[in-house]
Write a protein that holds these residues in place. Sequence first.
Motif, mmCIF file in Angstrom:
data_model
loop_
_atom_site.group_PDB
_atom_site.id
_atom_site.type_symbol
_atom_site.label_atom_id
_atom_site.label_comp_id
_atom_site.label_asym_id
_atom_site.label_seq_id
_atom_site.Cartn_x
_atom_site.Cartn_y
_atom_site.Cartn_z
ATOM 1 N N MET A 1 0.746 -0.963 0.024
ATOM 2 C CA MET A 1 0.091 0.082 0.080
ATOM 3 C C MET A 1 0.944 1.135 -0.033
ATOM 4 O O MET A 1 1.634 1.409 0.823
ATOM 5 N N ASN A 2 0.650 2.207 -1.028
ATOM 6 C CA ASN A 2 1.464 3.354 -1.119
ATOM 7 C C ASN A 2 1.050 4.353 -0.087
ATOM 8 O O ASN A 2 -0.134 4.108 0.565
ATOM 9 N N LEU A 3 1.859 5.517 0.072
ATOM 10 C CA LEU A 3 1.160 6.340 0.810
ATOM 11 C C LEU A 3 0.019 7.196 0.661
ATOM 12 O O LEU A 3 -0.682 7.368 1.575
ATOM 13 N N ASP A 4 -0.381 7.541 -0.651
ATOM 14 C CA ASP A 4 -1.686 8.037 -1.041
ATOM 15 C C ASP A 4 -2.818 7.154 -0.709
ATOM 16 O O ASP A 4 -3.800 7.589 -0.300
ATOM 17 N N GLU A 5 -2.658 5.869 -0.819
ATOM 18 C CA GLU A 5 -3.560 4.899 -0.682
ATOM 19 C C GLU A 5 -3.917 4.996 0.942
ATOM 20 O O GLU A 5 -4.982 4.961 1.696
ATOM 21 N N ARG A 6 -2.740 4.851 1.642
ATOM 22 C CA ARG A 6 -3.095 4.861 3.050
ATOM 23 C C ARG A 6 -3.783 6.046 3.518
ATOM 24 O O ARG A 6 -4.573 5.961 4.602
ATOM 25 N N LEU A 7 -3.183 7.366 3.102
ATOM 26 C CA LEU A 7 -3.617 8.623 3.713
ATOM 27 C C LEU A 7 -5.236 8.631 3.288
ATOM 28 O O LEU A 7 -6.169 8.987 4.030
ATOM 29 N N GLY A 8 -5.508 7.919 2.052
ATOM 30 C CA GLY A 8 -7.077 8.181 1.566
ATOM 31 C C GLY A 8 -7.898 7.039 2.599
ATOM 32 O O GLY A 8 -8.783 7.450 2.697
ATOM 33 N N LEU A 9 -7.262 6.234 3.084
ATOM 34 C CA LEU A 9 -8.028 5.362 4.154
ATOM 35 C C LEU A 9 -8.064 6.011 5.444
ATOM 36 O O LEU A 9 -9.137 5.839 6.179
ATOM 37 N N LEU A 10 -6.877 6.597 5.916
ATOM 38 C CA LEU A 10 -7.004 6.912 7.301
ATOM 39 C C LEU A 10 -7.463 8.410 7.587
ATOM 40 O O LEU A 10 -7.925 8.712 8.626
ATOM 41 N N LEU A 11 -7.484 9.264 6.714
ATOM 42 C CA LEU A 11 -7.406 10.680 6.983
ATOM 43 C C LEU A 11 -8.907 11.007 7.111
ATOM 44 O O LEU A 11 -9.436 11.591 7.881
ATOM 45 N N PRO A 12 -9.879 10.314 6.079
ATOM 46 C CA PRO A 12 -11.321 10.508 6.503
ATOM 47 C C PRO A 12 -11.782 9.972 7.734
ATOM 48 O O PRO A 12 -12.572 10.525 8.502
ATOM 49 N N ARG A 13 -11.263 8.815 8.312
ATOM 50 C CA ARG A 13 -11.558 8.572 9.669
ATOM 51 C C ARG A 13 -11.301 9.359 10.738
ATOM 52 O O ARG A 13 -11.879 9.717 11.678
ATOM 53 N N ALA A 14 -10.015 9.850 10.614
ATOM 54 C CA ALA A 14 -9.412 10.822 11.450
ATOM 55 C C ALA A 14 -10.510 12.169 11.715
ATOM 56 O O ALA A 14 -10.697 12.687 12.600
ATOM 57 N N LEU A 15 -10.463 12.730 10.418
ATOM 58 C CA LEU A 15 -11.596 13.805 10.437
ATOM 59 C C LEU A 15 -13.002 13.519 10.944
ATOM 60 O O LEU A 15 -13.495 14.429 11.602
ATOM 61 N N ASP A 16 -13.632 12.346 10.735
ATOM 62 C CA ASP A 16 -14.762 12.082 11.124
ATOM 63 C C ASP A 16 -14.741 12.031 12.726
ATOM 64 O O ASP A 16 -15.772 12.393 13.312
ATOM 65 N N VAL A 17 -13.931 11.430 13.135
ATOM 66 C CA VAL A 17 -13.660 11.484 14.824
ATOM 67 C C VAL A 17 -13.358 12.966 15.223
ATOM 68 O O VAL A 17 -14.183 13.133 16.196
ATOM 69 N N SER A 18 -12.865 13.662 14.562
ATOM 70 C CA SER A 18 -12.507 15.163 15.377
ATOM 71 C C SER A 18 -13.899 15.745 15.101
ATOM 72 O O SER A 18 -13.975 16.782 15.927
ATOM 73 N N ARG A 19 -14.793 15.363 14.317
ATOM 74 C CA ARG A 19 -16.131 16.292 14.010
ATOM 75 C C ARG A 19 -17.046 15.769 15.030
ATOM 76 O O ARG A 19 -17.969 16.450 15.511
#
Length: 221
Positions: A1-19
Amino acid sequence: MNLDERLGLLLPRALDVSRRDQVFGIVSPRRDAIWAEIDRDQPIQMQCALAEREIMRRVPLGLSAGELLAGRLDVDALDFAGQGNVESRVPFPGGQTAHTALDTGKLLSLGIRGIESDLRNRLGSSSKQSAREFYQSALISLQGFRELATRFRLMAAELSASAEDPGVASEMGRLAEVLGRVPDDPASTFYEAIQVTHLLQFAATVTVVGLYGPGRMDRYL
């Protein structure tokens, strides 16, 4: 899994939790309920240790593809209805309970087993009741921390076995292997040290519902 793919999976989850909320709001109701079960006739150190162990046993944990470290909540399983009245049920033991740095370096160098051995030696040689209560309480807290790591290890192993993507299966398999060694034993690789450091911060945050600094990572890592 490259960096772009990993960030695509993890960033939305992190943003959802913060909201959705902060850790104080989503953990406090469960922590409050667990504290309501604790026998208040015991010494305060023992009360804290028993509550911490139960929190680490019960708090909903999350782990999914793309994550290289274990140590987060499963926000989908948490109750966002309200914070509860934590102050009415959780006693203040006195002293500094948060906003401090944990002795991560000791955990990295000794592991849970080494710290337990030191505590048992101190327990066996001490005749002071308050000291014995503290050592016994520390052993209970460490048991909870070990069980927390085991829960994450089993989750990683299950994800590895069920993953259709060979890359995800490999990453989760490696994470399960890491959690099979640490935090029980001393960290022997940088990956293990980072995992222990992160897991300790996570455990302290969800049990005390306070903030802890990582300390001098540039030294102990």
